[in-house]
Design an enzyme around this catalytic site. Structure first.
Site, mmCIF file in Angstrom:
data_model
loop_
_atom_site.group_PDB
_atom_site.id
_atom_site.type_symbol
_atom_site.label_atom_id
_atom_site.label_comp_id
_atom_site.label_asym_id
_atom_site.label_seq_id
_atom_site.Cartn_x
_atom_site.Cartn_y
_atom_site.Cartn_z
ATOM 1 N N GLU A 1 55.538 84.573 40.214
ATOM 2 C CA GLU A 1 57.280 85.011 39.647
ATOM 3 C C GLU A 1 57.604 84.281 38.347
ATOM 4 O O GLU A 1 59.055 84.033 39.002
ATOM 5 C CB GLU A 1 57.702 84.653 40.863
ATOM 6 C CG GLU A 1 57.653 82.553 41.428
ATOM 7 C CD GLU A 1 56.599 82.673 41.978
ATOM 8 O OE1 GLU A 1 55.913 83.198 41.751
ATOM 9 O OE2 GLU A 1 57.422 81.554 42.419
ATOM 10 N N HIS B 1 57.263 91.010 46.970
ATOM 11 C CA HIS B 1 57.468 90.007 47.026
ATOM 12 C C HIS B 1 57.801 88.782 45.814
ATOM 13 O O HIS B 1 58.737 88.040 45.870
ATOM 14 C CB HIS B 1 55.823 89.363 47.226
ATOM 15 C CG HIS B 1 55.696 88.220 47.169
ATOM 16 N ND1 HIS B 1 55.566 87.417 48.744
ATOM 17 C CD2 HIS B 1 55.236 86.776 46.414
ATOM 18 C CE1 HIS B 1 55.106 85.866 48.311
ATOM 19 N NE2 HIS B 1 54.869 85.589 47.383
ATOM 20 N N GLU B 2 57.310 89.343 44.617
ATOM 21 C CA GLU B 2 57.654 88.382 42.986
ATOM 22 C C GLU B 2 59.630 88.326 43.116
ATOM 23 O O GLU B 2 60.315 87.712 42.318
ATOM 24 C CB GLU B 2 56.554 88.811 42.291
ATOM 25 C CG GLU B 2 55.276 88.510 42.333
ATOM 26 C CD GLU B 2 54.848 87.241 42.582
ATOM 27 O OE1 GLU B 2 54.977 86.240 42.670
ATOM 28 O OE2 GLU B 2 53.708 87.198 43.422
ATOM 29 N N HIS C 1 61.453 85.878 45.013
ATOM 30 C CA HIS C 1 61.201 84.265 44.773
ATOM 31 C C HIS C 1 62.519 84.542 43.936
ATOM 32 O O HIS C 1 62.447 83.492 43.559
ATOM 33 C CB HIS C 1 59.627 84.574 43.955
ATOM 34 C CG HIS C 1 59.203 83.820 44.721
ATOM 35 N ND1 HIS C 1 58.668 82.703 45.351
ATOM 36 C CD2 HIS C 1 57.402 83.995 44.620
ATOM 37 C CE1 HIS C 1 57.377 82.572 45.942
ATOM 38 N NE2 HIS C 1 56.872 83.707 45.113
ATOM 39 N N GLU D 1 56.996 79.938 49.985
ATOM 40 C CA GLU D 1 56.457 81.294 49.851
ATOM 41 C C GLU D 1 56.537 81.724 50.869
ATOM 42 O O GLU D 1 57.155 82.542 51.509
ATOM 43 C CB GLU D 1 54.661 80.348 49.996
ATOM 44 C CG GLU D 1 54.324 80.371 48.519
ATOM 45 C CD GLU D 1 54.843 81.291 47.311
ATOM 46 O OE1 GLU D 1 54.761 82.751 47.846
ATOM 47 O OE2 GLU D 1 54.581 81.160 46.002
ATOM 48 N N ASP E 1 47.230 72.557 44.955
ATOM 49 C CA ASP E 1 46.304 73.882 44.911
ATOM 50 C C ASP E 1 45.722 73.804 46.016
ATOM 51 O O ASP E 1 46.026 74.982 47.030
ATOM 52 C CB ASP E 1 45.018 74.268 43.831
ATOM 53 C CG ASP E 1 45.035 75.449 43.127
ATOM 54 O OD1 ASP E 1 46.420 75.313 42.658
ATOM 55 O OD2 ASP E 1 44.563 76.119 42.793
ATOM 56 N N TYR F 1 52.566 79.801 53.575
ATOM 57 C CA TYR F 1 53.124 81.620 53.317
ATOM 58 C C TYR F 1 53.633 82.403 54.504
ATOM 59 O O TYR F 1 54.431 82.944 54.800
ATOM 60 C CB TYR F 1 51.547 82.676 52.417
ATOM 61 C CG TYR F 1 51.760 81.897 51.277
ATOM 62 C CD1 TYR F 1 50.924 81.324 51.452
ATOM 63 C CD2 TYR F 1 52.465 83.451 50.803
ATOM 64 C CE1 TYR F 1 50.864 81.368 49.665
ATOM 65 C CE2 TYR F 1 52.500 83.098 48.944
ATOM 66 C CZ TYR F 1 51.736 82.313 48.679
ATOM 67 O OH TYR F 1 51.496 81.890 46.948
HETATM 68 N N1 BES Z 1 54.248 82.256 42.744
HETATM 69 C C1 BES Z 1 52.966 82.629 44.018
HETATM 70 C C2 BES Z 1 51.367 82.366 43.271
HETATM 71 C C3 BES Z 1 51.366 80.681 43.206
HETATM 72 C C4 BES Z 1 50.966 80.442 43.543
HETATM 73 C C5 BES Z 1 50.568 80.562 41.692
HETATM 74 C C6 BES Z 1 50.248 78.096 44.006
HETATM 75 C C7 BES Z 1 49.961 79.179 42.248
HETATM 76 C C8 BES Z 1 49.811 78.101 42.865
HETATM 77 C C9 BES Z 1 53.224 83.787 43.941
HETATM 78 O O1 BES Z 1 54.080 84.261 44.398
HETATM 79 C C10 BES Z 1 52.235 84.412 45.090
HETATM 80 O O2 BES Z 1 52.013 84.302 45.769
HETATM 81 N N2 BES Z 1 51.301 84.968 45.079
HETATM 82 C C11 BES Z 1 51.012 85.968 45.975
HETATM 83 C C12 BES Z 1 51.023 87.294 46.204
HETATM 84 C C13 BES Z 1 52.279 87.753 47.153
HETATM 85 C C14 BES Z 1 52.066 89.314 47.837
HETATM 86 C C15 BES Z 1 51.418 86.939 48.562
HETATM 87 C C16 BES Z 1 48.972 86.791 44.785
HETATM 88 O O3 BES Z 1 49.009 85.966 43.562
HETATM 89 O O4 BES Z 1 47.905 86.752 46.080
HETATM 90 ZN ZN ZN Z 2 54.621 83.229 46.007
#
Ligand code: BES
Ligand code: ZN
Length: 624
Positions: A295, A319-320, A323, A342, A401, A409
Site C-alpha cells: 500500500e 485491500h491496498e 490501507h 491489517e 515478519d 488479518y
Molecule cells: N502491507 C501488506 C503487505 C506486507 C505486510 C508487507 C507486512 C510486509 C510486511 C499488504 O497490504 C498486504 O496485506 N498484502 C496482501 C494482500 C491482501 C489482499 C491480503 C498480500 O500481499 O498477499
Molecule cells: Zn494489508
C-alpha cells in the site's frame, strides 16, 4: 550489555522528558504524543530525544553496480540538551555526515544485528536542524530487488523495486525506521535515460529525457511507506484520480483488469471519509514481487498474479486502497500492533467489495478468511505457539515478519465484524469515521485504540461493552463469540464437492469466480489420490490454469502426492512467481517427504535468484 545501556538511556530519556515537559513547555517542539513513540522494539531510534520531520533525498540509481548512492538530509526536531541522534541502517555504507553549516559530524555505526541492522549514532554540535548523510546501499540491500531484463514482462530493460515494510527501509535510506514516527519527504532521483522512476509520492506520468525525476510527499508518512520503483513503464488513465503503470506489454491488460479502481475509491470515501492522498495509482510489478500488494501511498505496488483476465482478484486492490485509511492515515505504532493495520484493512476491504459486488460476494471473502484463520490457529496451537494467536503481539527479539499471519488479518477482521454485529452497522461506521478522522496522520497503539473504542463506541451510545473485549485482543485462540459466516455461493460449492466425491460431475460451474474455485480445490479431501487429480485435470485442467490463486491451492494437493503430470507446471510456477503467499504452502508440502524435499531443493536452486529477500529468507529457513 548493549541492551542494558540502551534500556538505561531510554528510561533516563523518558524520565527527563517528563521533567522537561513540566519545566520547559514552550521549548518543546515534540508533542505530548511522544509516549506512543517509545517501546518500538524494532528500531534503534530514540524519538523521545529527537524526531525526523522531513527527509530530502538526492539519489542515483545505478543498474550496473546494483547500488543506490546519494544523500539523505534529515530535518530533525530535538529536545533541548540532546546532543546525538540514533538512526537505523542495514548494510549501508556511510561516507560522511554533515550539518546545515556544512560541518562534518562525528558518527559511529554500531554492531550489526541480523534482524535490526546497525544503529548509526551521530553526534550533534547543538544547533543543527538538518543532518546530511552521504551513503551508498550495500550489495545485500534487503528492501531492493534488482531485476535483469529477462526477469521482466517485456524483457527489454532492467527493473528495480523496493519493499520497505516492515523494517527494510533502513537498508536503502538511513532513517528512524519506526512506524511510530512520521515525516514528509522530497526526492530527486536519477535513473538511466529511457526509464521512469516512481515513488510513494507525487509521480510523473511520462518518461522524461533527462532521467532525473523530482518527487514530493507533503503528508507525513511512516518510514515503511518509503518506496521506489524504476523501470521502463508507461501510464494509463482509469478515472480522474486513478491510473495504472505497467510495462508496455502489460498495460492494456492492466487497465482492463483494474477498471473498477475509480469506483472503489469513491465507495471507500463514502464509507470512511475523504481520500487524503491526492491520486491513487497502481503499478504492476514483475512477478518476483514478494507480495500481492503493498500500500505505498499514492501508488500501490502490485503483483502481476492478480491479472486474471476477469477482474476476479481485484479485492486485492480494494485491500491496498483501504490501507490509505487504515495503515497509511492511522498507523500501527509498533509491529506488535500490526493487527491495527491489517485487521482494519481486511474489514474495510470486504466492505468495499460488498458495496461493489454485493453481500454474497463479500461473504465468500469472509469465508475464505474464516477458513484460513481456523487453520492457522489450529497450527499455532498444535505447535506450542499460542502467543502467535494473540492480536496484540510481542515481537521483541523476533523479526516483525513473524507477525504477518492470519491472526493480524483475519482474527483482526473478525474482531471488528463482531463489534459491528454487536452495535449495528450504522453506529459502527460512525465510530470508524471518527476513528480515522481523529487519528489522521498519527500512529496508534492497541491500548489507545481500546480506550477510544470504549469511549466512542460503547459509552457514547450507552451500550455495555462486549464481555470478551480483552479476550479478543490479549488472549490466544478464538473467543466463542467468533462471528458466523453465511456464504450461499460457497454452500453450492460444498454441495458440488460432495457430488464430486460420489463421482457425479454434473454440477454447474458456469458462474464460478476464482473464489469458488479456490474454495472447491482447498476443500477437496486432503488425501486426494493422483488418480483423482488426473480426473480433475481432465475435467477442469487446473494444472494449466492461468489463474495464480487456483494454481496456488492446486499445487498444494499436487505436491502432497508428487502428482507427476503437474510437476513441470508446478516447477515453472515456483520459478516464475515470487509471491510468498503462493510459494510457502507448496514448498512446505513438498518438504514433508524425502523425495519431495529433493524436488523442492532442485526447484529452489533455479528459483532463488528470482526471489526477493523477504521470500528467500523464509525459504532459506525452510530448506536449509
Ligand atoms: N502491507 C501488506 C503487505 C506486507 C505486510 C508487507 C507486512 C510486509 C510486511 C499488504 O497490504 C498486504 O496485506 N498484502 C496482501 C494482500 C491482501 C489482499 C491480503 C498480500 O500481499 O498477499
Ligand atoms: Zn494489508
Amino acid at each position: 550489555m548493549w541492551r542494558l545501556t540502551w534500556k538505561f538511556w531510554i528510561s533516563l530519556a523518558i524520565f527527563s522528558i517528563g521533567y522537561a515537559c513540566q519545566t520547559k513547555k514552550n521549548e518543546m517542539k515534540i508533542s505530548k504524543d511522544m509516549e506512543i513513540y517509545s517501546n518500538d522494539p524494532h528500531s534503534y531510534s530514540r524519538p523521545e530525544e529527537a524526531v525526523t520531520e522531513h527527509i530530502d533525498l538526492d539519489l542515483k540509481v545505478d543498474f550496473k553496480s546494483k547500488l543506490i548512492a546519494g544523500t539523505a538530509t534529515l530535518t530533525i526536531s530535538k529536545k533541548p540538551g540532546v546532543n546525538r541522534i540514533f538512526l537505523d541502517t542495514k548494510d549501508l555504507r556511510i561516507l560522511d555526515v554533515k550539518n546545515d553549516l556544512g560541518e562534518s559530524l562525528k558518527y559511529k555505526l554500531g554492531e550489526e544485528d541480523s534482524i535490526l541492522g546497525a544503529a548509526l549514532t551521530i553526534d550533534l554540535n547543538g544547533h543543527e536542524r538538518k543532518i546530511s548523510i552521504r551513503y551508498t546501499t550495500g550489495e545485500q540491500a534487503e528492501a531492493l530487488q534488482w531485476l535483469n531484463p529477462e526477469q521482466t514482462a517485456d524483457k527489454t530493460d532492467p527493473f528495480l523495486f523496493s519493499q520497505s515494510q516492515a523494517i527494510l527501509a533502513r537498508s536503502w535510506i538511513p532513517l528512524q525506521d519506526s512506524p511510530g514516527i512520521r515525516c514528509t519527504y522530497n526526492a530527486k532521483v536519477e535513473v538511466p535515460k529511457g526509464m521512469m522512476a516512481l515513488m510513494s509520492a507525487e509521480n510523473p506520468q511520462e518518461i522524461n529525457d533527462s532521467g532525473i525525476y523530482h518527487f514530493s510527499m507533503p503528508q507525513p508518512i511512516p518510514s515503511y511507506l518509503m518506496a521506489l520503483a524504476v523501470g521502463k513503464v508507461e501510464f494509463a488513465r482509469i478515472g480522474d484520480r486513478t491510473g495504472v503503470y505497467a510495462e508496455p506489454g502489460m498495460l492494456k491488460r492492466s487497465v482492463e483488469e483494474f477498471s473498477e479502481m475509480e469506483d472503489m475509491l469513491m465507495i471507500a470515501e463514502q464509507l470512511y471519509g475523504p481520500y487524503q492522498w491526492g491520486r491513487y495509482d497502481l503499478i504492476v510489478l514483475p512477478p518476483s514481487f514478494p507480495f500481492g500488494g503493498m500500500e505505498n501511498p499514492r501508488i500501490t505496488f502490485a503483483t502481476p498474479t492478480i491479472l486474471a483476465g476477469d477482474k476476479s482478484l481485484t479485492s486485492l486492490v480494494a485491500h491496498e486502497l483501504a490501507h490509505s485509511w487504515s495503515g497509511n492515515l492511522v498507523t500501527n505504532a509498533t509491529w506488535n500492533d500490526f493487527w491495527l493495520n491489517e485487521g482494519f484493512t481486511v474489514y474495510f476491504e470486504y466492505r468495499i467489495m460488498e458495496a461493489l459486488k454485493g453481500r454474497d460476494y463479500a461473504e465468500m471473502l469472509s469465508s475464505l478468511s474464516l477458513q484460513g484463520l481456523l487453520d492457522e490457529v489450529d497450527l499455532f496451537m498444535k505447535s506450542g505457539k499460542e502467543n502467535a494467536t494473540k492480536l496484540k503481539l510481542d515481537l521483541a527479539g523476533a523479526n516483525p515478519d513473524d507477525g504477518v499471519t492470519a491472526i493480524a488479518y483475519d482474527k483482526g477482521y473478525f474482531f471488528l465484524r463482531r463489534l459491528e454485529e454487536y452495535v449495528g452497522r450504522e453506529k459502527f461506521d460512525e465510530f470508524l469515521n471518527l476513528y480515522f478522522s481523529k487519528h489522521a496522520f498519527k500512529s496508534n497503539h492497541t491500548e489507545a485504540f481500546l480506550v477510544f473504542l470504549k469511549e466512542h463506541l460503547f459509552e457514547k451510545n450507552e451500550i455495555k461493552p462486549i464481555e470478551d473485549l480483552n479476550e479478543w485482543v490479549y488472549d490466544s485462540g478464538l473467543p466463542s463469540s467468533l462471528p458466523a459466516v453465511d456464504s450461499k455461493r460457497f454452500k453450492r460449492v460444498d454441495a458440488a464437492i460432495s457430488q464430486w466425491i460420489q463421482n457425479d460431475y454434473a454440477f454447474d460451474v458456469s458462474n464460478w469466480s476464482s473464489h469458488e474455485w479456490v474454495h472447491f480445490i482447498k476443500n477437496l479431501p486432503k488425501d486426494l489420490s493422483a488418480e483423482s487429480m488426473q480426473k480433475l485435470d481432465e475435467k477442469f485442467d487446473f494444472t494449466n490454469s492461468g489463474n495464480a490463486e487456483i494454481l496456488g491451492v492446486w499445487f498444494v494437493h499436487c505436491s502432497r502426492k508428487l502428482y507427476e503430470p503437474s510437476l513441470e507446471a508446478m516447477s515453472n510456477f515456483l520459478i516464475r512467481t515470487g509471491r510468498r503467499k503462493f510459494l510457502m504452502p507448496v514448498y512446505e508440502e513438498l518438504v514433508k517427504s524425502g523425495e519431495g524435499r529433493k524436488i523442492a531443493k532442485e526447484i529452489y536452486a533455479k528459483a532463488r535468484p528470482n526471489y526477493h529477500f523477504v521470500a528467500s529468507s523464509s525459504l532459506d529457513r525452510l530448506l536449509k
